[in-house]
Design an enzyme around this catalytic site. Structure first.
Site, PDB file in Angstrom:
ATOM      1  N   SER A  67       0.870  -1.172   0.000  1.00  0.00           N
ATOM      2  CA  SER A  67       0.000   0.000   0.000  1.00  0.00           C
ATOM      3  C   SER A  67       0.908   1.223   0.000  1.00  0.00           C
ATOM      4  O   SER A  67       2.022   1.178   0.528  1.00  0.00           O
ATOM      5  CB  SER A  67      -0.863  -0.023   1.260  1.00  0.00           C
ATOM      6  OG  SER A  67      -1.176   1.292   1.655  1.00  0.00           O
TER       7      SER A  67
ATOM      8  N   LYS B 196       0.806  -3.563   4.827  1.00  0.00           N
ATOM      9  CA  LYS B 196      -0.091  -4.302   3.926  1.00  0.00           C
ATOM     10  C   LYS B 196       0.617  -5.289   2.999  1.00  0.00           C
ATOM     11  O   LYS B 196       1.710  -5.038   2.505  1.00  0.00           O
ATOM     12  CB  LYS B 196      -0.900  -3.317   3.071  1.00  0.00           C
ATOM     13  CG  LYS B 196      -1.923  -2.506   3.822  1.00  0.00           C
ATOM     14  CD  LYS B 196      -2.969  -3.325   4.564  1.00  0.00           C
ATOM     15  CE  LYS B 196      -4.037  -3.892   3.658  1.00  0.00           C
ATOM     16  NZ  LYS B 196      -4.921  -2.880   3.083  1.00  0.00           N
TER      17      LYS B 196
END
Ligand code: ARG
Length: 480
Positions: A276, A282
């Site tokens: 991300s 992420k």
């Protein structure tokens, strides 16, 4: 602008109209097909004596030179309405008068249909090859991961324990069905249109069968009026593609879920998961989200093609040129998704411990327990009630069904005994399944054997299908 100047006495199209009506940009994906079709046509014209042998030979030389330039990336085509006119234009400039004989007994209507059929036939062959490899990979995974047990879902609620093999084979089975639809698209495309001319045929004594044999088509199209307006083979290909991409979207959806923290069943390798731009922690399954997403446009292309054909009057109509964008985009999507899955799937790892915990902590073996009571002679609906009461009791007391004691079970129904409670082991659930098509080990063996057989024969069939490059090269080698 050969056709325009010859037919319309020197007038050229307004450049804005040419730009609007031209499909040349998209047709650049069809140059090989056009050259192959023209080479077969010229061969026939020469052999039947409709054009002199030396002209046929000069045309063949000119077409083969273009094929070489295409391969080397040096082919430059003039601004024309389509690839067919552009190639004829180049030949006219290079060969002079002999080029005027190329289009003998041919219309662009049967020419473009031939080119598109060659293209869709090749695209179907390639899809069949790639798809059978992908499905075989899933079968290999099934074989390798048959001991891992995970929950299966109905209504996205935990339903029953299954082996990971069963999960992979579920997707492999759907993809194996897609081989049938692509084979059907292949068979639809594998019919020769060339020779029907613009719509009514020709008064010249052509030999359609010779062209058919030379291009390895299975048969001649039957009725020219139908032939020039028929794009069913494209509809069939687009449907096969859309359905395949719907299937891969479902595989992708499973993996997106399984990779989430909520499921935690799957870990994606670092070079597969995307990050991300803001959240450093992420590991996103973008590949699978995009595979899922691409099915939308594939369905759109199928609908676009159907809508283009719907309501067209008999014969050729220029609307048909709108097929190009849809068919090429769909084909690119199929290739991209199959290639992405090839790279991505080996980078997907199931976490046996997490999957096992999910199986242990629930009551997914409840049906097995009820069936154990059925084996003792209890009617299923009565057993269903008894196990239902036991499951509710376990849930109230917050103990997994696997941990239930004989005493507690008997407090619900005295029919529960030690033998019946063996079925409360969720890890043994998979092994208890004996029906054909189930997750049980014998059924998994049978599924693996059957799919391998179907996939192997699809692969062999695809390997025997005519290959466009080989077809083109065959005109270099011989004049027959
Ligand atoms: N440019 C069209 C195409 O590529 C073919 C044109 C066929 N015939 C015609 N008279 N315009 O689909």
């Amino acid at each position: 602008m050969i056709a325009k100047t010859a037919a319309a006495g020197g007038n050229v199209l307004d450049p804005r109209i040419l730009a609007f009506t031209s499909s040349l940009a998209q047709d650049l994906s069809l140059v090989r097909e056009d050259l192959v079709g023209s080479l077969a046509h010229v061969t026939m014209l020469g052999k039947t004596g409709l054009i002199p042998a030396d002209v046929a030979s000069a045309l063949r030389g000119g077409l083969l030179a273009l094929a070489t330039e295409l391969k080397e990336g040096t082919l430059a085509l003039p601004d024309e309405e389509d690839v067919h006119m552009a190639i004829e234009g180049v030949l006219a400039a290079r060969l002079g008068p002999p080029a005027a004989l190329l289009h003998t007994a041919r219309s662009r209507n049967d020419q473009v249909a031939t080119v598109l059929r060659l293209h869709v036939r090749e695209a179907s062959r390639l899809a069949l090859t790639a798809l059978s490899s992908l499905a075989l990979y899933l079968v290999d995974r099934a074989e390798a991961e048959r001991d891992l047990v995970l929950p299966a879902y109905t209504h996205r609620q935990r339903a029953q324990p299954v082996s990971l093999a069963y999960f992979w084979l579920n997707h492999a089975t759907a993809l194996t069905r897609d081989l049938d639809t692509f084979s059907a698209a292949y068979a639809q495309a594998n019919v020769l249109p060339l020779g029907v001319g613009a719509i009514a045929g020709t008064s010249l004594a052509i030999d359609r069968q010779l062209v058919c044999d030379r291009l390895h088509f299975a048969s001649l199209s039957l009725n020219g009026m139908d032939t020039v307006g028929d794009r069913d083979f494209e509809l069939d290909y687009a449907y096969a593609a859309a359905r395949l991409l719907v299937h891969t979207s479902r595989l992708a959806a499973d993996l997106v879920d399984f990779a989430s923290q909520e499921f935690g069943f799957v870990r994606l390798d670092g070079d597969l998961a995307c990050g991300s731009s803001m959240m450093p922690q992420k590991r996103n399954p973008d590949v699978f989200e995009l595979i899922r997403g691409k099915s939308g446009a594939a369905i759109g292309d199928l609908v676009a093609l159907l809508t283009t054909v719907k309501g067209l009057p008999s014969g050729y109509n220029r609307d048909l040129q709108e097929d190009r964008g849809a068919i090429l985009a769909t084909e690119a999507r199929v290739n991209a998704v199959l290639a992405a899955l090839d790279v991505a799937l080996p980078r997907v790892h199931f976490d046996a411990a997490r999957c096992g915990r999910a199986v242990d902590e629930d009551a997914m073996q409840a049906t097995d327990l009820a069936e154990a009571l059925v084996s003792k002679g209890m009617p299923f609906r009565v057993a269903y009630q008894a196990v239902g009461s036991l499951v509710r009791l376990c849930q109230e007391e917050k103990i997994p069904l696997a941990k239930v004691t004989l005493e507690k079970a008997r407090s619900v129904d005295v029919a529960f005994d030690e033998e019946v409670l063996v079925a409360a082991d969720p890890r043994a659930s998979v092994g208890r399944k004996v029906s054909a098509g189930s997750t049980g080990p014998a059924s998994i063996d049978a599924q693996i054997t059957e799919l391998r057989k179907r996939l192997q024969s699809a692969k062999t069939a695809a390997a025997r299908m005519p290959n466009l490059d080989a077809l083109l090269a065959s005109f270099n080698a011989s004049w027959t």
